[in-house]
Motif scaffolding. Structure first.
Motif, PDB file in Angstrom:
ATOM      1  N   ASP A 216       9.121 -13.307  30.899  1.00 26.38           N
ATOM      2  CA  ASP A 216       9.264 -12.477  32.100  1.00 26.38           C
ATOM      3  C   ASP A 216       8.533 -11.149  31.932  1.00 26.38           C
ATOM      4  N   ILE A 217       8.631 -10.586  30.740  1.00 24.48           N
ATOM      5  CA  ILE A 217       7.978  -9.299  30.486  1.00 24.48           C
ATOM      6  C   ILE A 217       6.466  -9.476  30.428  1.00 24.48           C
ATOM      7  N   HIS A 218       6.011 -10.571  29.820  1.00 21.33           N
ATOM      8  CA  HIS A 218       4.570 -10.834  29.790  1.00 21.33           C
ATOM      9  C   HIS A 218       4.015 -10.980  31.208  1.00 21.33           C
ATOM     10  N   VAL A 219       4.738 -11.656  32.067  1.00 18.02           N
ATOM     11  CA  VAL A 219       4.294 -11.806  33.459  1.00 18.02           C
ATOM     12  C   VAL A 219       4.272 -10.448  34.152  1.00 18.02           C
ATOM     13  N   ALA A 220       5.312  -9.647  33.946  1.00 21.54           N
ATOM     14  CA  ALA A 220       5.349  -8.316  34.557  1.00 21.54           C
ATOM     15  C   ALA A 220       4.206  -7.445  34.048  1.00 21.54           C
ATOM     16  N   LEU A 221       3.923  -7.524  32.752  1.00 24.18           N
ATOM     17  CA  LEU A 221       2.790  -6.771  32.205  1.00 24.18           C
ATOM     18  C   LEU A 221       1.473  -7.255  32.816  1.00 24.18           C
ATOM     19  N   GLY A 222       1.332  -8.560  32.942  1.00 22.85           N
ATOM     20  CA  GLY A 222       0.104  -9.102  33.522  1.00 22.85           C
ATOM     21  C   GLY A 222      -0.099  -8.680  34.963  1.00 22.85           C
ATOM     22  N   THR A 223       0.931  -8.778  35.768  1.00 18.12           N
ATOM     23  CA  THR A 223       0.786  -8.417  37.182  1.00 18.12           C
ATOM     24  C   THR A 223       0.588  -6.915  37.357  1.00 18.12           C
ATOM     25  N   THR A 224       1.224  -6.126  36.506  1.00 20.67           N
ATOM     26  CA  THR A 224       1.047  -4.673  36.593  1.00 20.67           C
ATOM     27  C   THR A 224      -0.375  -4.292  36.196  1.00 20.67           C
ATOM     28  N   HIS A 225      -0.899  -4.923  35.157  1.00 19.97           N
ATOM     29  CA  HIS A 225      -2.301  -4.670  34.794  1.00 19.97           C
ATOM     30  C   HIS A 225      -3.235  -5.120  35.915  1.00 19.97           C
ATOM     31  N   TRP A 226      -2.917  -6.231  36.564  1.00 20.19           N
ATOM     32  CA  TRP A 226      -3.726  -6.701  37.683  1.00 20.19           C
ATOM     33  C   TRP A 226      -3.733  -5.671  38.809  1.00 20.19           C
ATOM     34  N   GLN A 227      -2.560  -5.081  39.070  1.00 17.20           N
ATOM     35  CA  GLN A 227      -2.463  -4.074  40.132  1.00 17.20           C
ATOM     36  C   GLN A 227      -3.279  -2.825  39.816  1.00 17.20           C
ATOM     37  N   THR A 228      -3.475  -2.543  38.528  1.00 12.38           N
ATOM     38  CA  THR A 228      -4.271  -1.375  38.145  1.00 12.38           C
ATOM     39  C   THR A 228      -5.752  -1.716  38.002  1.00 12.38           C
ATOM     40  N   GLY A 229      -6.107  -2.993  38.172  1.00 14.47           N
ATOM     41  CA  GLY A 229      -7.497  -3.395  38.105  1.00 14.47           C
ATOM     42  C   GLY A 229      -7.972  -3.808  36.724  1.00 14.47           C
ATOM     43  N   HIS A 230      -7.067  -3.901  35.779  1.00 13.29           N
ATOM     44  CA  HIS A 230      -7.421  -4.308  34.412  1.00 13.29           C
ATOM     45  C   HIS A 230      -7.232  -5.822  34.272  1.00 13.29           C
ATOM     46  N   THR A 231      -8.224  -6.560  34.738  1.00 13.87           N
ATOM     47  CA  THR A 231      -8.082  -8.017  34.792  1.00 13.87           C
ATOM     48  C   THR A 231      -8.067  -8.657  33.403  1.00 13.87           C
ATOM     49  N   ASP A 232      -8.780  -8.062  32.431  1.00 16.42           N
ATOM     50  CA  ASP A 232      -8.753  -8.626  31.075  1.00 16.42           C
ATOM     51  C   ASP A 232      -7.344  -8.581  30.496  1.00 16.42           C
ATOM     52  N   ALA A 233      -6.675  -7.436  30.646  1.00 19.52           N
ATOM     53  CA  ALA A 233      -5.303  -7.305  30.150  1.00 19.52           C
ATOM     54  C   ALA A 233      -4.363  -8.215  30.936  1.00 19.52           C
ATOM     55  N   CYS A 234      -4.635  -8.361  32.222  1.00 20.94           N
ATOM     56  CA  CYS A 234      -3.827  -9.257  33.054  1.00 20.94           C
ATOM     57  C   CYS A 234      -3.875 -10.676  32.507  1.00 20.94           C
ATOM     58  N   LEU A 235      -5.071 -11.153  32.231  1.00 23.06           N
ATOM     59  CA  LEU A 235      -5.212 -12.515  31.708  1.00 23.06           C
ATOM     60  C   LEU A 235      -4.569 -12.673  30.342  1.00 23.06           C
ATOM     61  N   LEU A 236      -4.685 -11.650  29.517  1.00 24.76           N
ATOM     62  CA  LEU A 236      -4.092 -11.692  28.184  1.00 24.76           C
ATOM     63  C   LEU A 236      -2.579 -11.853  28.261  1.00 24.76           C
ATOM     64  N   TYR A 237      -1.927 -11.007  29.060  1.00 24.27           N
ATOM     65  CA  TYR A 237      -0.466 -11.050  29.117  1.00 24.27           C
ATOM     66  C   TYR A 237       0.062 -12.268  29.865  1.00 24.27           C
ATOM     67  N   THR A 238      -0.616 -12.682  30.915  1.00 23.00           N
ATOM     68  CA  THR A 238      -0.104 -13.859  31.626  1.00 23.00           C
ATOM     69  C   THR A 238      -0.321 -15.121  30.799  1.00 23.00           C
ATOM     70  N   SER A 239      -1.362 -15.177  29.987  1.00 23.67           N
ATOM     71  CA  SER A 239      -1.525 -16.352  29.115  1.00 23.67           C
ATOM     72  C   SER A 239      -0.504 -16.320  27.988  1.00 23.67           C
ATOM     73  N   ASP A 240      -0.107 -15.125  27.530  1.00 23.50           N
ATOM     74  CA  ASP A 240       0.961 -15.025  26.524  1.00 23.50           C
ATOM     75  C   ASP A 240       2.285 -15.529  27.096  1.00 23.50           C
ATOM     76  N   ALA A 241       2.487 -15.382  28.378  1.00 27.82           N
ATOM     77  CA  ALA A 241       3.728 -15.855  28.990  1.00 27.82           C
ATOM     78  C   ALA A 241       3.831 -17.364  28.933  1.00 27.82           C
ATOM     79  N   ALA A 242       2.689 -18.026  28.960  1.00 25.18           N
ATOM     80  CA  ALA A 242       2.695 -19.499  28.921  1.00 25.18           C
ATOM     81  C   ALA A 242       2.958 -20.053  27.531  1.00 25.18           C
ATOM     82  N   ASP A 243       2.721 -19.231  26.507  1.00 24.87           N
ATOM     83  CA  ASP A 243       2.920 -19.703  25.126  1.00 24.87           C
ATOM     84  C   ASP A 243       4.374 -19.805  24.739  1.00 24.87           C
TER      85      ASP A 243
END
Length: 76
Positions: free
Chosen positions: A49-76
């Protein structure tokens, strides 16, 4: 008994930090949320849940690399 109470306290503290970060996101304080969310990661019972929140928050700030990193960590 003391160890159990300590673990319970750490989980509650992590849940509080997670809720606090989500409140910051709702208020538009994305920087504060990005500072708070990683602090909840170690002891939260559902770290995905936290990885998803980090990913979406990074996406909202325009940091797509960090978004992909955290949302892929959520799947692990």
């Amino acid at each position: 008994m003391g160890h159990h109470v300590h673990n319970w306290f750490l989980k509650q503290q992590a849940r509080y930090r997670y809720r606090r970060a989500l409140d910051q996101v709702r208020k538009g304080n994305l920087g504060m949320a990005l500072e708070t969310l990683p602090n909840a990661l170690d002891h939260h019972p559902y770290p995905a849940d936290i990885h998803v929140a980090l990913g979406t928050t990074h996406w909202q700030t325009g940091h797509t690399d960090a978004c992909l990193l955290y949302t892929s960590d959520a799947a692990d």
